[in-house]
Design an enzyme around this catalytic site. Structure first.
Site, PDB file in Angstrom:
ATOM      1  N   CYS A   2       0.766  -1.192  -0.111  1.00 15.70           N
ATOM      2  CA  CYS A   2      -0.076  -0.019   0.050  1.00 15.70           C
ATOM      3  C   CYS A   2       0.838   1.173   0.048  1.00 15.70           C
ATOM      4  CB  CYS A   2      -0.908   0.038   1.125  1.00 15.70           C
ATOM      5  SG  CYS A   2      -1.987  -1.198   1.344  1.00 15.70           S
ATOM      6  N   LEU A  50      -3.959  -1.344  -1.906  1.00 17.50           N
ATOM      7  CA  LEU A  50      -4.033  -2.413  -2.776  1.00 17.50           C
ATOM      8  C   LEU A  50      -4.728  -3.716  -1.963  1.00 17.50           C
ATOM      9  CD1 LEU A  50      -3.304  -4.275  -5.353  1.00 17.50           C
ATOM     10  CD2 LEU A  50      -0.846  -4.650  -4.023  1.00 17.50           C
ATOM     11  N   VAL A  53      -6.177  -8.530   1.607  1.00 15.71           N
ATOM     12  CA  VAL A  53      -6.676  -9.457   2.850  1.00 15.71           C
ATOM     13  C   VAL A  53      -7.783  -8.525   3.314  1.00 15.71           C
ATOM     14  CG1 VAL A  53      -6.274 -10.315   5.170  1.00 15.71           C
ATOM     15  CG2 VAL A  53      -4.548 -10.271   3.666  1.00 15.71           C
ATOM     16  N   ASN A  75       1.580  -0.384   6.112  1.00 17.97           N
ATOM     17  CA  ASN A  75       1.726  -1.030   4.864  1.00 17.97           C
ATOM     18  C   ASN A  75       2.436  -2.409   5.131  1.00 17.97           C
ATOM     19  OD1 ASN A  75       4.334  -0.679   2.234  1.00 17.97           O
ATOM     20  ND2 ASN A  75       2.553  -2.050   2.136  1.00 17.97           N
ATOM     21  N   GLY A  76       1.868  -3.546   4.819  1.00 17.52           N
ATOM     22  CA  GLY A  76       2.448  -4.770   5.311  1.00 17.52           C
ATOM     23  C   GLY A  76       1.568  -5.880   5.374  1.00 17.52           C
ATOM     24  N   GLU A  77       2.216  -6.972   6.003  1.00 15.41           N
ATOM     25  CA  GLU A  77       1.483  -8.347   6.186  1.00 15.41           C
ATOM     26  C   GLU A  77       2.073  -8.680   7.569  1.00 15.41           C
ATOM     27  OE1 GLU A  77       3.736  -8.806   3.197  1.00 15.41           O
ATOM     28  OE2 GLU A  77       2.146  -7.047   2.446  1.00 15.41           O
ATOM     29  N   ASP A  97      -5.160  -8.321   8.960  1.00 27.25           N
ATOM     30  CA  ASP A  97      -4.288  -8.563   9.624  1.00 27.25           C
ATOM     31  C   ASP A  97      -3.520  -7.522  10.520  1.00 27.25           C
ATOM     32  OD1 ASP A  97      -3.469  -8.082   6.577  1.00 27.25           O
ATOM     33  OD2 ASP A  97      -1.374  -7.970   7.584  1.00 27.25           O
ATOM     34  N   ILE A 288      12.488 -13.054 -17.349  1.00 24.08           N
ATOM     35  CA  ILE A 288      12.639 -12.167 -18.189  1.00 24.08           C
ATOM     36  C   ILE A 288      13.942 -12.206 -18.773  1.00 24.08           C
ATOM     37  CG2 ILE A 288      13.324 -10.504 -16.197  1.00 24.08           C
ATOM     38  CD1 ILE A 288      12.189  -8.221 -18.194  1.00 24.08           C
ATOM     39  N   THR A 337      24.572  -0.656  -8.796  1.00 25.51           N
ATOM     40  CA  THR A 337      24.113  -2.105  -9.191  1.00 25.51           C
ATOM     41  C   THR A 337      22.699  -2.123  -8.960  1.00 25.51           C
ATOM     42  OG1 THR A 337      24.486  -4.486  -8.619  1.00 25.51           O
ATOM     43  CG2 THR A 337      24.407  -2.788  -6.724  1.00 25.51           C
ATOM     44  N   ARG A 340      21.257  -0.750 -12.227  1.00 29.31           N
ATOM     45  CA  ARG A 340      21.359  -1.703 -13.214  1.00 29.31           C
ATOM     46  C   ARG A 340      20.508  -3.153 -13.289  1.00 29.31           C
ATOM     47  NH1 ARG A 340      27.328  -3.911 -12.797  1.00 29.31           N
ATOM     48  NH2 ARG A 340      27.877  -1.663 -13.167  1.00 29.31           N
TER      49      ARG A 340
END
Length: 578
Positions: A2, A50, A53, A75-77, A97, A288, A337, A340
């Protein structure tokens, strides 16, 4: 996944604040809410949802009739919410949750509450009765959170830094926006004028600590001896349990699959458990690369072995180059990195969003840091120093690989789940003797591979496949993604510009043209915010100005001849990084 946002102590207009919260709308495409706190005109919450649950009652800020003074935006589970609810006989109002956060806080306070949460989270908890604000973030920073706190009493919090850049304030200097430290909580007081003052910061969990919530995870006590067979069995049990608890979702689950060890193990365990739980849909896996990339070929073998509904996402070098600016905007970093490796992950996430209905996406992030998977660990002076660096990498994940994985998926409204960063699994692995965890027989992550060697979970050639960098495995052996980038950037950055890099960018001076190029793009998007990245990701125990193994003597050529005694003959070593 979220987008959370909150503002305390600021009286700027609704229009100004709403434009800030809309900058993280991509994180929650299903619903949106923005408004004041009752009785606190200078306190605002914003939320992009989003729905994973409890799709009916999951809007935030979450409030309960029983505790009307508490406002929760998170935001999370929280994976153990049902077990803890049952243990303490909490009377839940929703199926969300995160409701467990409110009940635990009300029962035992902020410190005990944070220690009892098994999950990934970033939360803002407002207690209007006691005029306090609490912020907290999970151990590894899997869920992001940024903070701005001015010296005139304004506190602003958001999932991403871009939502804080234009916060109204009255300071003479631009206030600093910082990442909230993982594994910590902070406490703030709200004064009568609704301005905010800092009270304290405390660390509630670190990667080596056995988590308090172990007693609520449903597993029996595991054997504690370090006999090899015991260790291997415990690794299998804990990793499978880490995948199982992350099946919590009302949306379709899929998995990224590069064909490397980590994502392949996660995908195989996910498919195994999906059959045991009688999923009503086939689990989709996603690879991918270019048509002849080693990752695509390896992932195809894994998908056939485990029986997933497999998708191959093919892209061209031109597609990757074109996406660079979008990727840096999403990442909010110019680390070499990270950028990239993010491009391919960004493109595969875009495909998942546009072409499928998978929303919850599993991946193998965290394994390299935990199990000493980077090739430079072959150069570690001792098992002790290797173990120390493994912990360093875990503590910095939120700035690099975890940041990459979160932003590239969240940019397309997907929720990422990372079983290798399960609290109990990581604490156990880090408790093992240092000598057990180092590369063995020229093979990194030897112990993890050995643990699954006799299970038939994966083909042997995949289980023992040497590390292939995500940023290179997506392209052909003949023309790597690294090479594609260097060719493009050579035409974008001159030798003279690089020579004068320290004058233009005195903080985190780029040492390569690729670094200079990413920094230029970042400064265009986020001028004056270079401090968001404290340092570049670089390998240890080697003299490096670039994270790529290709720039170092340790790198081994395609003919299989070892350099510096590193690796086994006949196996091509690639980047140090994922």
């Amino acid at each position: 996944m979220c987008g959370i946002w909150a503002l305390f102590g600021c009286d700027k207009s609704f229009d100004v604040q709403c434009s800030n919260i809309m900058k993280v709308a991509h994180r929650g495409p299903d619903a949106f809410r923005f408004g004041n706190v009752d009785g606190f005109t200078k306190c605002w919450f914003g939320f992009h949802r989003l729905a994973i649950v409890d799709q009916l009652y999951g809007m935030q800020p979450l409030r309960l009739q029983k505790f009307p003074h508490l406002w929760l935006c998170y935001n999370g589970e929280i994976y153990n919410h049902k077990l803890v609810k049952k243990h303490f006989k909490f009377d839940f109002q929703t199926e969300v949750d995160g409701e467990i956060i409110i009940h635990l806080y009300q029962m035992c306070g902020i410190e005990q509450m944070t220690r009892m949460l098994d999950g990934v989270f970033a939360f803002i908890l407002l207690d209007t009765a006691n005029r306090k604000v609490f912020l907290g973030r999970d151990t590894y920073g899997v869920r992001p959170m940024f903070k701005l706190h001015t010296d005139d009493g304004v506190l602003a919090v958001c999932s991403e830094a871009k939502g804080l850049i234009n916060i109204g304030h009255s300071m003479s200097t631009t206030p600093q926006i910082t990442q909230f430290p993982p594994g910590h909580y902070e406490v703030f007081d709200i004064k009568e004028d609704q301005k905010v003052t800092f009270v304290e910061r405390s660390r509630f969990h670190s990667c080596k600590d056995k988590p308090l919530h172990t007693i609520y995870d449903g597993l029996t006590e595991l054997p504690t001896d370090f006999q090899l067979e015991t260790v291997k069995s415990n690794i299998r049990i804990l990793l499978e349990n880490a995948v199982r608890k992350r099946l919590m979702a009302h949306r379709r689950i899929g998995c990224l699959l590069s064909g490397g060890l980590d994502s392949s193990l996660v995908a195989a365990l996910l498919l195994k458990l999906s059959h045991e739980d009688n999923f009503q849909y086939p689990v989709q896996t996603f690879a991918i690369g270019t048509a002849d990339s080693p990752d695509v070929c390896a992932a195809r073998k894994v998908a056939a072995h485990i029986g997933s509904e497999h998708h191959e996402v093919l892209f061209t070098p031109e597609d990757g180059i074109k996406a660079i600016e979008e990727v840096i905007f999403s990442l909010e970093t110019y680390d070499i990195t990270t950028v990239r490796a993010s491009i391919a992950m960004y493109l595969v996430s875009k495909y998942i969003k546009e072409k499928t209905d998978s929303v919850v996406i599993f991946s193998g992030e965290g394994s390299d840091e935990l199990t000493q998977g980077y090739i430079y660990f072959h150069k570690a002076p001792s098992p002790k120093e290797a173990a120390e660096d493994s912990e360093r990498l875990l503590n910095e994940l939120y700035m690099f690989d975890v940041l990459r994985a979160d932003r590239t998926t969240a940019a397309h409204g997907l929720e990422l789940r990372v079983p290798f960063l399960d609290h109990r699994f990581t604490a156990y692995y880090l408790s093992l003797p240092e000598e057990l965890r180092v590369p063995k027989n020229g093979i990194e992550k030897h112990l993890l591979r050995e643990a699954f060697n006799d299970t038939a979970l994966l083909p042997q050639e995949i289980l023992w496949r040497r590390k292939e960098a995500f940023s290179d495995g997506v392209c052909s052996d003949k023309r790597s993604w690294y090479s594609v980038l260097q060719e493009h950037i050579e035409s974008q950055v001159t030798d003279d510009q690089l020579e004068k890099a320290a004058e233009r960018f005195p903080f985190n001076e780029p040492k390569t043209k690729e670094g200079y190029f990413y920094r230029q793009v970042f400064e265009k998007l986020y001028p004056g915010r270079a401090e968001w990245l404290t340092h570049y990701w670089m390998p240890k125990w080697v003299n490096a100005t670039d994270p790529s193994a290709r720039t170092l003597p340790i790198y081994k050529q395609e003919n299989g001849t070892p350099n510096d005694g590193v690796g086994a003959g006949g196996i091509h070593l690639n980047h140090f990084t994922t």
